[in-house]
Design an enzyme around this catalytic site. Structure first.
Site, PDB file in Angstrom:
ATOM      1  CD  GLU A 227      -2.312   1.117   2.849  1.00 33.99           C
ATOM      2  OE1 GLU A 227      -1.777   0.404   3.721  1.00 33.99           O
ATOM      3  OE2 GLU A 227      -3.124   2.017   3.099  1.00 33.99           O
TER       4      GLU A 227
ATOM      5  CG  ASP B  45      -0.476  -7.886   6.342  1.00 34.92           C
ATOM      6  OD1 ASP B  45       0.184  -8.843   6.790  1.00 34.92           O
ATOM      7  OD2 ASP B  45      -0.456  -6.758   6.853  1.00 34.92           O
TER       8      ASP B  45
ATOM      9  NE  ARG C  36       0.598  -2.264   9.289  1.00 38.98           N
ATOM     10  CZ  ARG C  36       1.861  -1.876   9.180  1.00 38.98           C
ATOM     11  NH1 ARG C  36       2.480  -1.384  10.209  1.00 38.98           N
ATOM     12  NH2 ARG C  36       2.495  -1.974   8.039  1.00 38.98           N
TER      13      ARG C  36
ATOM     14  CD  GLU D  19       0.866  -7.655  13.153  1.00 42.31           C
ATOM     15  OE1 GLU D  19       1.881  -7.548  13.844  1.00 42.31           O
ATOM     16  OE2 GLU D  19       0.830  -7.385  11.924  1.00 42.31           O
TER      17      GLU D  19
ATOM     18  CG  HIS E   6       9.342  -9.903  11.754  1.00 44.10           C
ATOM     19  ND1 HIS E   6       8.919  -9.445  12.975  1.00 44.10           N
ATOM     20  CD2 HIS E   6       9.288  -8.846  10.902  1.00 44.10           C
ATOM     21  CE1 HIS E   6       8.633  -8.153  12.877  1.00 44.10           C
ATOM     22  NE2 HIS E   6       8.841  -7.762  11.639  1.00 44.10           N
TER      23      HIS E   6
ATOM     24  NE  ARG F  44       8.100  -8.806   6.634  1.00 40.60           N
ATOM     25  CZ  ARG F  44       8.165  -7.713   7.400  1.00 40.60           C
ATOM     26  NH1 ARG F  44       7.057  -7.243   7.950  1.00 40.60           N
ATOM     27  NH2 ARG F  44       9.281  -7.079   7.584  1.00 40.60           N
TER      28      ARG F  44
END
Ligand code: F6P
Length: 359
Positions: free
Chosen positions: A121, A145, A189, A239, A289, A292
């Site tokens: 984004e 995400d 998020r 989270e 993490h 990721r």
């Protein structure tokens, strides 16, 4: 491999361009696969050459770049992270005009004709503003995400879910041995896609998303039922889940794009459930993490490769201001502005598919 005769070089407005590549924002598995596909296709099909900017927009502002040739990118398909490095630098932090001026000056100095920005984004938001100011740029979407609205999927998500599910599969066996409640916090998020898919694939008894209020008493009731059946409950939460009515924040300090650092939702949940289920053993694992890192899944390698190919075609044919996107099974090019308008969150109807079931 399909073998074709001839160099396959097509003449379009972007043929022979020097293209600047950058990866911005949080990294994710598959970024290197995009770089590989873009450089190989751009070089072989369109006679392009490539410069890789280090650490996202930071490298563009500082003119910090390395040439990327075919030999550099060939080994990158399965490599996690991004060989270019990433950052959350916002080149427009001092105003759009100033940012555009600095970006233009850097591109001019390095002889870069156009940019391919690979990001989520924030990175694509900057790319959109640059495009509107006349800077030649195209985009490729990434984020674990999976919350960009202009594309049905982003690479990195599949790997993240796979990693989370593998972790849950391990956690439930030790949880069962000890008659414990296992709580697993995953990234996400504002959108709960990772939690939703992890919870579904791992058979979680409760899944908590940022999109919904958390009813702690209802969660405790479900866990009690599972324990009374002699099973060990699994809870997956994002989270970003609002355990105490708002997101748990690690530090209130904001990054260059205005994001706070989340952290602590799992601890809040553990504390609250412990109060409601005294004497019940509970353990929390925050995957963070881990999701990721590492090598991309096969599906992410394919999607990343297709996005890289599509972005290069957009450059070659002069379709600037566009972004590669997955629509159904097809990769198409959509206006960059569409990517950053609205976040793609989990819709209520998706939750309703299973809301009444006790797993
Ligand atoms: O946006 C992707 C993401 O992985 C979010 O899920 C998470 O909140 C954030 O990045 C973490 O960012 P950082 O690497 O700065 O801790």
């Amino acid at each position: 491999m399909a073998v074709t005769s001839g160099a396959g070089r097509a003449a379009g407005p972007g043929a022979g361009w020097r293209v600047g590549l950058l990866t911005g924002g949080g990294d994710c598995p598959g970024l290197n696969a995009v770089l590989r596909a873009a450089v190989l296709a751009g070089t072989q099909r369109h006679g392009m050459s490539f410069l890789g900017f280090r650490d996202g927009w930071r490298g563009v502002l500082d003119g910090d770049a390395v040439p990327l040739g075919e030999a550099d990118v060939r080994p990158l398909l399965a490599r996690g992270g991004t060989v270019l490095g990433s950052s959350r630098t916002n080149p427009l932090a001092d105003g759009v005009e100033e940012g555009v001026r600095r970006v233009r000056a850097s591109l001019q100095r390095l002889g870069v004709d156009a940019l391919l920005a690979i990001g989520g984004e924030d990175t694509l938001g900057v790319a959109t503003a640059l495009h509107e100011a006349g800077v030649p740029v195209v985009g490729a979407p990434k984020t674990i995400d999976d919350d960009l609205s202009a594309t049905d999927a982003t690479f990195g998500f599949d790997t993240a879910v796979q990693t989370a599910v593998e972790a849950c599969d391990r956690l439930v066996t030790t949880g069962a041995s000890h008659h414990r409640v296992m709580l697993v916090e995953v990234m996400g998020r504002h959108a709960g896609w990772i939690a939703l898919h992890t919870g579904t694939a791992a058979g979680a008894h409760v899944t908590l998303l940022p999109e919904e209020p958390v009813d702690l008493d209802a969660v405790a009731t479900v866990l009690r039922e599972v324990l009374d059946r002699g099973e060990a409950p699994l809870v997956v939460l994002s989270e970003g889940a609002q355990v105490l009515g708002e997101q748990a924040v690690r530090t209130a300090q904001r990054d260059a794009f205005g994001h706070v650092q989340l952290g602590g939702a799992g601890e809040q949940l553990e504390r609250e459930l412990q109060r409601r289920l005294p004497g019940v053993s509970m353990r929390l694992t925050v995957l963070g993490h881990l999701l990721r890192g590492g090598t991309p899944s096969a599906a992410d390698r394919v999607l990343a490769t297709r996005f890289g190919l599509s972005a290069v075609e957009a450059l070659a044919s002069g379709r600037l201001g566009t972004m590669a996107a997955l629509r159904g099974v097809d990769v198409v090019q959509v206006p960059l502005a569409e990517a950053t308008g609205v976040l793609r969150t989990v819709p209520p109807e998706r939750r309703a598919e299973t809301a009444d079931l006790r797993w």
